[in-house]
Design a protein around this motif. Sequence first.
Motif, PDB file in Angstrom:
ATOM      1  N   TYR A  96       0.866  -1.174   0.000  1.00  0.00           N
ATOM      2  CA  TYR A  96       0.000   0.000   0.000  1.00  0.00           C
ATOM      3  C   TYR A  96       0.899   1.219   0.000  1.00  0.00           C
ATOM      4  CZ  TYR A  96      -4.223   2.684   0.743  1.00  0.00           C
ATOM      5  OH  TYR A  96      -5.275   3.553   0.578  1.00  0.00           O
ATOM      6  N   GLY A  97       0.815   2.028  -1.030  1.00  0.00           N
ATOM      7  CA  GLY A  97       1.745   3.137  -1.171  1.00  0.00           C
ATOM      8  C   GLY A  97       3.149   2.579  -1.315  1.00  0.00           C
ATOM      9  N   SER A  98       4.082   3.126  -0.562  1.00  0.00           N
ATOM     10  CA  SER A  98       5.469   2.659  -0.639  1.00  0.00           C
ATOM     11  C   SER A  98       5.817   1.654   0.461  1.00  0.00           C
ATOM     12  CB  SER A  98       6.422   3.857  -0.590  1.00  0.00           C
ATOM     13  OG  SER A  98       6.242   4.570   0.619  1.00  0.00           O
ATOM     14  N   HIS A  99       4.822   1.161   1.182  1.00  0.00           N
ATOM     15  CA  HIS A  99       5.050   0.227   2.287  1.00  0.00           C
ATOM     16  C   HIS A  99       4.313  -1.087   2.066  1.00  0.00           C
ATOM     17  CE1 HIS A  99       6.104   4.088   4.105  1.00  0.00           C
ATOM     18  NE2 HIS A  99       6.905   3.373   4.883  1.00  0.00           N
ATOM     19  N   THR A 100       4.744  -2.109   2.781  1.00  0.00           N
ATOM     20  CA  THR A 100       4.046  -3.391   2.793  1.00  0.00           C
ATOM     21  C   THR A 100       3.532  -3.635   4.209  1.00  0.00           C
ATOM     22  OG1 THR A 100       5.416  -4.301   1.029  1.00  0.00           O
ATOM     23  CG2 THR A 100       4.266  -5.878   2.437  1.00  0.00           C
ATOM     24  N   PHE A 101       2.236  -3.852   4.313  1.00  0.00           N
ATOM     25  CA  PHE A 101       1.614  -4.195   5.585  1.00  0.00           C
ATOM     26  C   PHE A 101       1.559  -5.704   5.706  1.00  0.00           C
ATOM     27  CE2 PHE A 101       0.252   0.068   4.893  1.00  0.00           C
ATOM     28  CZ  PHE A 101       0.091   0.617   6.154  1.00  0.00           C
ATOM     29  N   GLU A 102       1.917  -6.218   6.875  1.00  0.00           N
ATOM     30  CA  GLU A 102       1.749  -7.628   7.186  1.00  0.00           C
ATOM     31  C   GLU A 102       0.518  -7.736   8.076  1.00  0.00           C
ATOM     32  OE1 GLU A 102       6.352  -9.183   7.031  1.00  0.00           O
ATOM     33  OE2 GLU A 102       5.503  -8.668   8.989  1.00  0.00           O
ATOM     34  N   GLU A 128       1.058   5.881   4.027  1.00  0.00           N
ATOM     35  CA  GLU A 128      -0.358   5.963   3.676  1.00  0.00           C
ATOM     36  C   GLU A 128      -1.119   4.895   4.449  1.00  0.00           C
ATOM     37  OE1 GLU A 128      -1.313   6.358  -0.592  1.00  0.00           O
ATOM     38  OE2 GLU A 128       0.871   6.434  -0.878  1.00  0.00           O
ATOM     39  N   ARG A 129      -2.300   5.282   4.925  1.00  0.00           N
ATOM     40  CA  ARG A 129      -3.128   4.367   5.722  1.00  0.00           C
ATOM     41  C   ARG A 129      -4.259   3.793   4.875  1.00  0.00           C
ATOM     42  NH1 ARG A 129      -3.350   5.418  11.689  1.00  0.00           N
ATOM     43  NH2 ARG A 129      -5.352   4.377  11.472  1.00  0.00           N
ATOM     44  N   PRO A 130      -4.288   2.476   4.715  1.00  0.00           N
ATOM     45  CA  PRO A 130      -5.421   1.866   4.008  1.00  0.00           C
ATOM     46  C   PRO A 130      -6.716   2.070   4.803  1.00  0.00           C
ATOM     47  CG  PRO A 130      -3.777   0.206   4.656  1.00  0.00           C
ATOM     48  CD  PRO A 130      -3.298   1.518   5.160  1.00  0.00           C
ATOM     49  N   ASN A 131      -7.865   2.025   4.124  1.00  0.00           N
ATOM     50  CA  ASN A 131      -9.134   2.303   4.820  1.00  0.00           C
ATOM     51  C   ASN A 131      -9.535   1.212   5.805  1.00  0.00           C
ATOM     52  OD1 ASN A 131      -9.919   0.332   3.039  1.00  0.00           O
ATOM     53  ND2 ASN A 131     -11.428   1.577   1.953  1.00  0.00           N
ATOM     54  N   TRP A 132      -8.915   0.041   5.753  1.00  0.00           N
ATOM     55  CA  TRP A 132      -9.232  -1.043   6.697  1.00  0.00           C
ATOM     56  C   TRP A 132      -8.358  -0.993   7.957  1.00  0.00           C
ATOM     57  CZ3 TRP A 132      -4.561  -3.330   6.592  1.00  0.00           C
ATOM     58  CH2 TRP A 132      -3.878  -3.372   5.372  1.00  0.00           C
ATOM     59  N   LEU A 133      -7.465  -0.016   8.027  1.00  0.00           N
ATOM     60  CA  LEU A 133      -6.582   0.115   9.189  1.00  0.00           C
ATOM     61  C   LEU A 133      -7.329   0.835  10.306  1.00  0.00           C
ATOM     62  CD1 LEU A 133      -3.631  -0.800   9.436  1.00  0.00           C
ATOM     63  CD2 LEU A 133      -2.963   1.566   9.095  1.00  0.00           C
ATOM     64  N   GLY A 134      -7.381   0.229  11.478  1.00  0.00           N
ATOM     65  CA  GLY A 134      -8.126   0.797  12.597  1.00  0.00           C
ATOM     66  C   GLY A 134      -7.219   1.403  13.648  1.00  0.00           C
ATOM     67  N   LYS A 135      -7.614   1.227  14.903  1.00  0.00           N
ATOM     68  CA  LYS A 135      -6.933   1.807  16.059  1.00  0.00           C
ATOM     69  C   LYS A 135      -5.487   1.334  16.149  1.00  0.00           C
ATOM     70  CE  LYS A 135      -7.017   1.460  21.081  1.00  0.00           C
ATOM     71  NZ  LYS A 135      -7.566   0.707  22.201  1.00  0.00           N
ATOM     72  N   GLU A 136      -4.580   2.262  16.452  1.00  0.00           N
ATOM     73  CA  GLU A 136      -3.178   1.895  16.653  1.00  0.00           C
ATOM     74  C   GLU A 136      -3.009   1.252  18.028  1.00  0.00           C
ATOM     75  OE1 GLU A 136       1.383   3.491  16.141  1.00  0.00           O
ATOM     76  OE2 GLU A 136      -0.264   4.910  15.866  1.00  0.00           O
ATOM     77  N   VAL A 137      -2.270   0.132  18.057  1.00  0.00           N
ATOM     78  CA  VAL A 137      -2.008  -0.585  19.311  1.00  0.00           C
ATOM     79  C   VAL A 137      -0.501  -0.793  19.523  1.00  0.00           C
ATOM     80  CG1 VAL A 137      -4.282  -1.683  19.429  1.00  0.00           C
ATOM     81  CG2 VAL A 137      -2.418  -2.832  18.204  1.00  0.00           C
TER      82      VAL A 137
END
Length: 158
Positions: A96-102, A128-137
């Motif tokens: 997503y954007g220039s990063h890879t989310f695991e 960049e934050r995908p729309n499925w990304l929620g609360k930071e923990v």
Amino acid sequence: MAVEIERKFLVTSDGFKKEASTSYSIQQGFLNSHKERTVRVRLKEDKGYLTIKGKSSNDGLSRFEWEKEITRVEAENLLELCEESIIDKKRYEVKYGSHTFEVDEFYGNNDGLIIAEVELQSKNETFERPNWLGKEVTGDIKYYNSQLSKQPFKNWKE
């Protein structure tokens, strides 16, 4: 040896699944889950890994990490020596954007929990934050895999 910098988030929908470039199963256990260091054994498809992680920084963003690939048989044997409650999950890699989310979708005692992590080059790096990304923990130790093996999601009170 390296210092890992990552941020961790809850996931609010399964929209990440259709965006994933790859996915694979992971089983992992802990030979040591002390708060100063963890020693993890991981079986990722047909490859094994032995990982040592140090204590997290105060903000939870970074910690020392050392990892070595081991054989599948070695990993299977070491999993037999691990503390109770092996973590079972499916990992999705989402660019997503220039990063890879695991994104980890947990099963068994942690069924229903979905966590996304993004590795960064620096603590202040933006992404960049995908729309499925929620609360930071980030930094909340109850979301660390070593803690999920001891205090699984199914036992949490709302």
